[in-house]
Scaffold this active site. Structure first.
Site, PDB file in Angstrom:
ATOM      1  CB  SER A 119       3.505   9.918   6.589  1.00 55.94           C
ATOM      2  OG  SER A 119       4.223   8.687   6.516  1.00 55.94           O
ATOM      3  CG  HIS A 140       1.981   7.794   1.597  1.00 56.26           C
ATOM      4  ND1 HIS A 140       0.837   8.219   2.165  1.00 56.26           N
ATOM      5  CD2 HIS A 140       2.756   7.544   2.588  1.00 56.26           C
ATOM      6  CE1 HIS A 140       0.937   7.813   3.630  1.00 56.26           C
ATOM      7  NE2 HIS A 140       2.065   7.377   3.641  1.00 56.26           N
ATOM      8  CD  GLU A 152      -2.611   9.147   0.370  1.00 64.64           C
ATOM      9  OE1 GLU A 152      -3.749   9.498   0.612  1.00 64.64           O
ATOM     10  OE2 GLU A 152      -1.472   9.251   1.186  1.00 64.64           O
ATOM     11  CG  ASN A 190      -0.549   9.666   7.089  1.00 70.79           C
ATOM     12  OD1 ASN A 190      -1.207   8.693   7.846  1.00 70.79           O
ATOM     13  ND2 ASN A 190       0.189   9.443   6.336  1.00 70.79           N
TER      14      ASN A 190
HETATM   15  N1  LIG Z   1       5.482   3.034   9.268  1.00 68.72           N
HETATM   16  C1  LIG Z   1       4.547   3.306   8.618  1.00 68.72           C
HETATM   17  O1  LIG Z   1       3.281   2.999   8.934  1.00 68.72           O
HETATM   18  C2  LIG Z   1       4.517   4.371   7.511  1.00 68.72           C
HETATM   19  C3  LIG Z   1       3.476   4.396   6.467  1.00 68.72           C
HETATM   20  C4  LIG Z   1       3.596   5.157   5.343  1.00 68.72           C
HETATM   21  C5  LIG Z   1       4.769   5.922   4.881  1.00 68.72           C
HETATM   22  N2  LIG Z   1       5.728   5.868   5.959  1.00 68.72           N
HETATM   23  C6  LIG Z   1       6.823   6.905   5.751  1.00 68.72           C
HETATM   24  O2  LIG Z   1       7.976   6.202   5.460  1.00 68.72           O
HETATM   25  C7  LIG Z   1       9.078   6.693   5.905  1.00 68.72           C
HETATM   26  C8  LIG Z   1       9.766   5.553   6.540  1.00 68.72           C
HETATM   27  O3  LIG Z   1       9.169   5.236   7.611  1.00 68.72           O
HETATM   28  P1  LIG Z   1       9.361   3.442   8.480  1.00 68.72           P
HETATM   29  O4  LIG Z   1       8.114   3.397   9.359  1.00 68.72           O
HETATM   30  O5  LIG Z   1       9.867   2.815   7.237  1.00 68.72           O
HETATM   31  O6  LIG Z   1      10.764   4.130   9.618  1.00 68.72           O
HETATM   32  P2  LIG Z   1      11.784   3.107  10.031  1.00 68.72           P
HETATM   33  O7  LIG Z   1      12.276   4.021  11.315  1.00 68.72           O
HETATM   34  O8  LIG Z   1      11.192   1.790  10.140  1.00 68.72           O
HETATM   35  O9  LIG Z   1      12.856   2.948   8.999  1.00 68.72           O
HETATM   36  C9  LIG Z   1      13.602   4.297   8.409  1.00 68.72           C
HETATM   37  C10 LIG Z   1      15.204   3.600   8.041  1.00 68.72           C
HETATM   38  O10 LIG Z   1      15.612   4.489   7.504  1.00 68.72           O
HETATM   39  C11 LIG Z   1      16.999   4.416   7.571  1.00 68.72           C
HETATM   40  N3  LIG Z   1      17.833   5.714   7.346  1.00 68.72           N
HETATM   41  C12 LIG Z   1      17.819   6.746   8.170  1.00 68.72           C
HETATM   42  N4  LIG Z   1      18.557   7.754   7.856  1.00 68.72           N
HETATM   43  C13 LIG Z   1      19.126   7.083   6.561  1.00 68.72           C
HETATM   44  C14 LIG Z   1      20.065   7.518   5.503  1.00 68.72           C
HETATM   45  N5  LIG Z   1      20.689   8.896   5.618  1.00 68.72           N
HETATM   46  N6  LIG Z   1      20.287   6.594   4.612  1.00 68.72           N
HETATM   47  C15 LIG Z   1      19.945   5.363   4.418  1.00 68.72           C
HETATM   48  N7  LIG Z   1      19.049   5.058   5.363  1.00 68.72           N
HETATM   49  C16 LIG Z   1      18.833   5.872   6.314  1.00 68.72           C
HETATM   50  C17 LIG Z   1      17.163   3.904   9.086  1.00 68.72           C
HETATM   51  O11 LIG Z   1      18.351   3.263   9.422  1.00 68.72           O
HETATM   52  C18 LIG Z   1      15.988   2.947   9.258  1.00 68.72           C
HETATM   53  O12 LIG Z   1      16.063   1.582   9.064  1.00 68.72           O
HETATM   54  C19 LIG Z   1       8.769   7.837   6.772  1.00 68.72           C
HETATM   55  O13 LIG Z   1       8.816   9.000   5.959  1.00 68.72           O
HETATM   56  C20 LIG Z   1       7.306   7.678   7.300  1.00 68.72           C
HETATM   57  O14 LIG Z   1       6.605   8.618   7.495  1.00 68.72           O
HETATM   58  C21 LIG Z   1       5.542   5.192   7.100  1.00 68.72           C
END
Ligand SMILES: NC(=O)c1ccc[n+]([C@@H]2O[C@H](COP(=O)([O-])OP(=O)(O)OC[C@H]3O[C@@H](n4cnc5c(N)ncnc54)[C@H](O)[C@@H]3O)[C@@H](O)[C@H]2O)c1
Length: 284
Positions: A119, A140, A152, A190
Protein backbone atom coordinates in the site's frame (compact mmCIF):
# COMPACT_ATOMS: atom_id res chain seq x y z
CA UNK A 1 2.48 -11.89 -22.95
CA UNK A 2 -0.72 -13.26 -21.38
CA UNK A 3 -0.60 -14.34 -17.72
CA UNK A 4 -2.12 -17.85 -17.43
CA UNK A 5 -0.90 -18.90 -14.02
CA UNK A 6 -0.40 -16.79 -10.92
CA UNK A 7 0.88 -17.44 -7.42
CA UNK A 8 -0.10 -15.24 -4.48
CA UNK A 9 2.09 -15.20 -1.36
CA UNK A 10 -0.01 -14.25 1.69
CA UNK A 11 -3.71 -15.14 1.49
CA UNK A 12 -5.30 -12.78 4.01
CA UNK A 13 -7.85 -10.09 3.19
CA UNK A 14 -6.16 -9.07 -0.07
CA UNK A 15 -4.43 -12.25 -1.22
CA UNK A 16 -7.63 -14.29 -0.94
CA UNK A 17 -9.51 -11.65 -2.95
CA UNK A 18 -6.84 -11.60 -5.67
CA UNK A 19 -6.97 -15.41 -5.94
CA UNK A 20 -10.77 -15.34 -6.16
CA UNK A 21 -10.83 -12.79 -8.97
CA UNK A 22 -8.00 -14.55 -10.86
CA UNK A 23 -9.85 -17.88 -10.65
CA UNK A 24 -13.08 -16.22 -11.85
CA UNK A 25 -11.13 -14.81 -14.81
CA UNK A 26 -9.94 -18.28 -15.88
CA UNK A 27 -6.40 -17.91 -14.51
CA UNK A 28 -4.93 -20.84 -12.55
CA UNK A 29 -4.05 -19.53 -9.09
CA UNK A 30 -2.06 -20.95 -6.21
CA UNK A 31 -1.91 -19.27 -2.81
CA UNK A 32 0.91 -19.70 -0.29
CA UNK A 33 0.37 -19.34 3.45
CA UNK A 34 2.52 -19.84 6.51
CA UNK A 35 0.43 -22.50 8.31
CA UNK A 36 -2.18 -25.11 7.43
CA UNK A 37 -4.64 -23.22 9.64
CA UNK A 38 -4.13 -19.99 7.65
CA UNK A 39 -4.30 -21.93 4.36
CA UNK A 40 -7.62 -23.51 5.38
CA UNK A 41 -9.00 -20.11 6.40
CA UNK A 42 -7.98 -18.74 2.98
CA UNK A 43 -9.65 -21.63 1.12
CA UNK A 44 -12.85 -21.05 3.07
CA UNK A 45 -12.72 -17.30 2.43
CA UNK A 46 -12.19 -17.74 -1.33
CA UNK A 47 -15.02 -20.30 -1.59
CA UNK A 48 -17.34 -18.02 0.40
CA UNK A 49 -16.32 -15.11 -1.85
CA UNK A 50 -17.17 -17.09 -4.99
CA UNK A 51 -20.53 -18.12 -3.54
CA UNK A 52 -21.31 -14.53 -2.55
CA UNK A 53 -20.38 -13.29 -6.05
CA UNK A 54 -22.67 -15.94 -7.57
CA UNK A 55 -25.52 -15.12 -5.20
CA UNK A 56 -25.27 -11.47 -6.31
CA UNK A 57 -25.69 -12.65 -9.90
CA UNK A 58 -22.22 -11.45 -11.04
CA UNK A 59 -21.27 -15.00 -12.08
CA UNK A 60 -23.38 -18.13 -12.47
CA UNK A 61 -23.33 -20.99 -9.95
CA UNK A 62 -21.51 -23.13 -12.59
CA UNK A 63 -18.87 -20.43 -13.07
CA UNK A 64 -18.34 -20.32 -9.30
CA UNK A 65 -17.86 -24.11 -9.23
CA UNK A 66 -15.43 -23.94 -12.19
CA UNK A 67 -13.48 -21.13 -10.51
CA UNK A 68 -13.25 -23.10 -7.27
CA UNK A 69 -11.47 -25.87 -9.24
CA UNK A 70 -8.93 -23.36 -10.56
CA UNK A 71 -7.31 -22.44 -7.25
CA UNK A 72 -5.35 -24.18 -4.50
CA UNK A 73 -3.78 -22.87 -1.29
CA UNK A 74 -0.69 -24.53 0.12
CA UNK A 75 2.05 -24.01 2.71
CA UNK A 76 4.71 -25.15 0.21
CA UNK A 77 6.59 -22.04 -0.92
CA UNK A 78 8.04 -23.96 -3.90
CA UNK A 79 4.57 -23.74 -5.47
CA UNK A 80 5.49 -20.25 -6.75
CA UNK A 81 7.92 -21.79 -9.24
CA UNK A 82 5.45 -22.52 -12.10
CA UNK A 83 3.71 -19.13 -12.11
CA UNK A 84 3.97 -16.49 -14.86
CA UNK A 85 3.37 -13.87 -12.17
CA UNK A 86 3.87 -14.02 -8.41
CA UNK A 87 1.95 -11.46 -6.36
CA UNK A 88 3.24 -10.75 -2.86
CA UNK A 89 0.46 -9.85 -0.38
CA UNK A 90 2.02 -10.42 3.07
CA UNK A 91 1.91 -7.93 5.96
CA UNK A 92 2.93 -4.31 5.28
CA UNK A 93 6.43 -4.81 6.71
CA UNK A 94 9.37 -3.80 4.55
CA UNK A 95 11.85 -6.37 5.91
CA UNK A 96 9.35 -9.21 5.58
CA UNK A 97 8.44 -8.14 2.02
CA UNK A 98 12.12 -7.87 1.01
CA UNK A 99 12.77 -11.36 2.35
CA UNK A 100 9.69 -12.80 0.59
CA UNK A 101 10.58 -11.10 -2.72
CA UNK A 102 14.15 -12.39 -2.51
CA UNK A 103 12.84 -15.93 -1.87
CA UNK A 104 10.42 -15.68 -4.81
CA UNK A 105 13.23 -14.37 -7.05
CA UNK A 106 15.41 -17.39 -6.27
CA UNK A 107 12.63 -19.89 -7.03
CA UNK A 108 11.09 -18.59 -10.28
CA UNK A 109 12.44 -18.54 -13.85
CA UNK A 110 13.93 -15.38 -15.40
CA UNK A 111 10.74 -14.61 -17.39
CA UNK A 112 8.45 -14.56 -14.35
CA UNK A 113 6.98 -11.24 -13.24
CA UNK A 114 6.93 -10.28 -9.57
CA UNK A 115 4.32 -7.88 -8.20
CA UNK A 116 3.69 -6.50 -4.75
CA UNK A 117 0.34 -5.45 -3.38
CA UNK A 118 2.05 -3.03 -1.00
CA UNK A 119 0.00 0.00 0.00
CA UNK A 120 2.82 2.39 0.79
CA UNK A 121 6.31 0.87 0.55
CA UNK A 122 8.38 2.29 -2.32
CA UNK A 123 8.53 -0.31 -5.07
CA UNK A 124 12.19 0.42 -5.74
CA UNK A 125 13.08 -0.95 -2.29
CA UNK A 126 11.27 -4.19 -3.13
CA UNK A 127 12.55 -4.33 -6.72
CA UNK A 128 16.12 -3.99 -5.43
CA UNK A 129 15.61 -7.10 -3.27
CA UNK A 130 15.41 -9.15 -6.49
CA UNK A 131 17.74 -9.85 -9.41
CA UNK A 132 15.08 -8.60 -11.89
CA UNK A 133 14.07 -5.06 -10.88
CA UNK A 134 12.76 -4.34 -14.41
CA UNK A 135 10.17 -7.15 -13.95
CA UNK A 136 8.93 -5.94 -10.53
CA UNK A 137 5.78 -3.80 -10.42
CA UNK A 138 3.17 -2.73 -7.93
CA UNK A 139 -0.29 -4.21 -8.40
CA UNK A 140 -2.24 -2.35 -5.76
CA UNK A 141 -5.70 -3.89 -5.58
CA UNK A 142 -8.35 -2.29 -3.39
CA UNK A 143 -10.42 -3.88 -0.64
CA UNK A 144 -12.69 -5.83 -1.09
CA UNK A 145 -10.89 -7.05 -4.23
CA UNK A 146 -13.90 -8.74 -5.90
CA UNK A 147 -15.97 -5.54 -5.62
CA UNK A 148 -13.48 -2.70 -6.13
CA UNK A 149 -12.63 -1.78 -9.72
CA UNK A 150 -9.46 0.19 -9.11
CA UNK A 151 -5.96 -1.27 -9.44
CA UNK A 152 -2.99 1.08 -9.18
CA UNK A 153 -0.24 -0.30 -11.45
CA UNK A 154 2.95 1.14 -10.01
CA UNK A 155 6.03 1.56 -12.15
CA UNK A 156 9.52 2.46 -11.04
CA UNK A 157 12.13 4.20 -13.19
CA UNK A 158 13.50 0.75 -14.12
CA UNK A 159 10.22 -1.06 -14.91
CA UNK A 160 10.17 -1.75 -18.62
CA UNK A 161 7.15 -0.22 -20.46
CA UNK A 162 6.08 -3.54 -21.99
CA UNK A 163 5.95 -5.10 -18.54
CA UNK A 164 3.79 -2.26 -17.29
CA UNK A 165 1.53 -2.91 -20.29
CA UNK A 166 1.35 -6.66 -19.48
CA UNK A 167 0.19 -5.81 -15.93
CA UNK A 168 -2.30 -3.21 -17.14
CA UNK A 169 -3.76 -5.74 -19.61
CA UNK A 170 -3.98 -8.36 -16.84
CA UNK A 171 -5.89 -5.94 -14.60
CA UNK A 172 -8.33 -5.23 -17.45
CA UNK A 173 -8.76 -8.96 -18.08
CA UNK A 174 -9.60 -9.34 -14.36
CA UNK A 175 -12.41 -6.82 -14.85
CA UNK A 176 -10.55 -3.95 -13.20
CA UNK A 177 -9.95 -0.32 -14.17
CA UNK A 178 -6.18 0.15 -13.83
CA UNK A 179 -4.48 3.48 -13.35
CA UNK A 180 -0.73 3.71 -13.94
CA UNK A 181 1.04 5.54 -11.15
CA UNK A 182 4.65 6.47 -10.38
CA UNK A 183 6.50 5.05 -7.41
CA UNK A 184 5.98 7.55 -4.58
CA UNK A 185 5.23 6.31 -1.02
CA UNK A 186 1.45 5.82 -0.79
CA UNK A 187 1.07 6.13 -4.60
CA UNK A 188 -2.13 8.14 -5.21
CA UNK A 189 -4.78 6.35 -3.14
CA UNK A 190 -2.98 6.12 0.19
CA UNK A 191 -1.09 9.39 -0.27
CA UNK A 192 -4.53 11.01 0.02
CA UNK A 193 -6.57 8.60 2.17
CA UNK A 194 -4.08 7.80 4.97
CA UNK A 195 -3.78 11.40 6.29
CA UNK A 196 -7.59 11.62 6.13
CA UNK A 197 -8.02 8.46 8.27
CA UNK A 198 -5.40 9.67 10.76
CA UNK A 199 -6.99 13.14 10.93
CA UNK A 200 -10.32 11.53 11.83
CA UNK A 201 -8.69 9.60 14.70
CA UNK A 202 -6.94 12.77 15.90
CA UNK A 203 -10.24 14.68 15.72
CA UNK A 204 -11.83 12.02 17.94
CA UNK A 205 -8.85 12.13 20.33
CA UNK A 206 -9.27 15.91 20.59
CA UNK A 207 -12.94 15.46 21.46
CA UNK A 208 -14.34 17.07 18.30
CA UNK A 209 -17.10 14.43 18.15
CA UNK A 210 -17.61 10.72 18.77
CA UNK A 211 -16.72 8.14 16.11
CA UNK A 212 -20.32 7.56 15.00
CA UNK A 213 -20.83 11.31 14.50
CA UNK A 214 -17.61 11.74 12.52
CA UNK A 215 -18.60 8.78 10.33
CA UNK A 216 -22.11 10.21 9.92
CA UNK A 217 -20.77 13.60 8.76
CA UNK A 218 -18.60 12.03 6.06
CA UNK A 219 -21.19 9.46 4.98
CA UNK A 220 -24.20 11.75 4.89
CA UNK A 221 -22.51 15.06 4.13
CA UNK A 222 -20.16 13.88 1.40
CA UNK A 223 -21.99 10.80 0.13
CA UNK A 224 -19.11 8.44 0.92
CA UNK A 225 -20.23 4.80 1.32
CA UNK A 226 -18.77 4.82 4.85
CA UNK A 227 -16.97 7.15 7.24
CA UNK A 228 -13.28 6.99 8.25
CA UNK A 229 -13.74 4.74 11.32
CA UNK A 230 -15.77 2.13 9.40
CA UNK A 231 -13.27 2.35 6.54
CA UNK A 232 -10.31 1.85 8.91
CA UNK A 233 -12.05 -1.22 10.37
CA UNK A 234 -12.57 -2.55 6.84
CA UNK A 235 -8.93 -1.99 5.87
CA UNK A 236 -7.61 -3.45 9.17
CA UNK A 237 -6.20 -1.21 11.93
CA UNK A 238 -2.81 -2.97 11.79
CA UNK A 239 -2.63 -2.20 8.08
CA UNK A 240 -3.66 1.46 8.66
CA UNK A 241 -1.00 1.67 11.38
CA UNK A 242 1.70 0.08 9.23
CA UNK A 243 0.84 2.28 6.23
CA UNK A 244 1.10 5.38 8.42
CA UNK A 245 4.40 4.23 9.96
CA UNK A 246 5.87 3.43 6.55
CA UNK A 247 4.80 6.82 5.10
CA UNK A 248 6.07 8.65 8.21
CA UNK A 249 9.40 6.86 7.73
CA UNK A 250 9.58 8.21 4.16
CA UNK A 251 8.14 11.72 4.53
CA UNK A 252 9.05 12.53 8.16
CA UNK A 253 5.85 14.58 8.23
CA UNK A 254 3.61 14.58 11.37
CA UNK A 255 0.54 14.11 9.15
CA UNK A 256 1.55 10.46 8.79
CA UNK A 257 2.50 9.81 12.42
CA UNK A 258 0.29 6.98 13.81
CA UNK A 259 -1.97 8.47 16.54
CA UNK A 260 -1.70 6.88 20.04
CA UNK A 261 -5.27 5.55 19.96
CA UNK A 262 -4.57 3.61 16.76
CA UNK A 263 -1.44 2.12 18.28
CA UNK A 264 -3.35 1.09 21.42
CA UNK A 265 -6.08 -0.66 19.46
CA UNK A 266 -3.51 -2.57 17.41
CA UNK A 267 -1.67 -3.64 20.59
CA UNK A 268 -4.97 -4.88 22.01
CA UNK A 269 -5.48 -7.00 18.89
CA UNK A 270 -8.55 -4.94 17.92
CA UNK A 271 -7.77 -4.96 14.22
CA UNK A 272 -11.20 -4.22 12.76
CA UNK A 273 -13.68 -6.45 10.98
CA UNK A 274 -11.20 -9.29 10.55
CA UNK A 275 -10.93 -9.78 14.34
CA UNK A 276 -14.55 -8.88 15.16
CA UNK A 277 -13.53 -5.70 16.95
CA UNK A 278 -11.87 -2.47 15.92
CA UNK A 279 -13.31 0.99 16.36
CA UNK A 280 -16.65 -0.82 16.25
CA UNK A 281 -17.76 -4.32 17.30
CA UNK A 282 -18.71 -6.91 14.66
CA UNK A 283 -20.61 -9.62 16.48
CA UNK A 284 -21.35 -11.55 13.25
N1 LIG B 1 -6.38 -4.41 3.84
C1 LIG B 1 -6.50 -3.51 2.87
O1 LIG B 1 -7.48 -2.78 2.77
C2 LIG B 1 -5.41 -3.40 1.82
C3 LIG B 1 -5.70 -2.73 0.62
C4 LIG B 1 -4.71 -2.67 -0.37
C5 LIG B 1 -3.45 -3.22 -0.14
N2 LIG B 1 -3.19 -3.83 1.06
C6 LIG B 1 -1.85 -4.39 1.25
O2 LIG B 1 -1.91 -5.78 0.98
C7 LIG B 1 -0.96 -6.48 1.80
C8 LIG B 1 -1.69 -7.54 2.62
O3 LIG B 1 -2.67 -6.90 3.43
P1 LIG B 1 -3.90 -7.72 4.02
O4 LIG B 1 -4.90 -6.71 4.46
O5 LIG B 1 -4.31 -8.82 3.09
O6 LIG B 1 -3.21 -8.37 5.33
P2 LIG B 1 -3.72 -9.63 6.18
O7 LIG B 1 -3.15 -9.46 7.53
O8 LIG B 1 -5.19 -9.82 6.03
O9 LIG B 1 -3.01 -10.87 5.42
C9 LIG B 1 -1.62 -11.05 5.32
C10 LIG B 1 -1.39 -12.55 5.17
O10 LIG B 1 -0.01 -12.77 4.86
C11 LIG B 1 0.34 -14.02 5.46
N3 LIG B 1 1.80 -14.08 5.54
C12 LIG B 1 2.62 -13.37 6.36
N4 LIG B 1 3.91 -13.72 6.13
C13 LIG B 1 3.90 -14.66 5.15
C14 LIG B 1 4.92 -15.41 4.47
N5 LIG B 1 6.21 -15.26 4.77
N6 LIG B 1 4.54 -16.30 3.52
C15 LIG B 1 3.22 -16.46 3.22
N7 LIG B 1 2.21 -15.78 3.83
C16 LIG B 1 2.54 -14.88 4.78
C17 LIG B 1 -0.35 -13.99 6.82
O11 LIG B 1 -0.48 -15.28 7.37
C18 LIG B 1 -1.69 -13.35 6.45
O12 LIG B 1 -2.68 -14.32 6.15
C19 LIG B 1 -0.26 -5.40 2.66
O13 LIG B 1 0.91 -5.00 2.02
C20 LIG B 1 -1.29 -4.28 2.66
O14 LIG B 1 -0.70 -3.02 2.87
C21 LIG B 1 -4.15 -3.95 2.04
Amino acid sequence: MRIKQIAVVGCGTMGAGIIQVAAQTGIEAVGIETSEEAAEAARARIKAGLEATASRGKITAEEAIDASKRFTVTTDFNAVSDADLVVEAVFEDVDLKKRVLGDIDRLVGPETFIASNTSTIPLVILAAATSRPERVVGLHFFNPVPAMKLVEVIKTPVTSPEHVETMRALAVEMGKSPVIVNDVPGFVGNLLIVPYLLDAIRAFERGVADMESIDAVIKTGFNHPMGPFRLSDLIGLDIVHDMAASMYEEYKDQRYFPPPLLKQYVRLGWLGRKTGRGFYRYDD
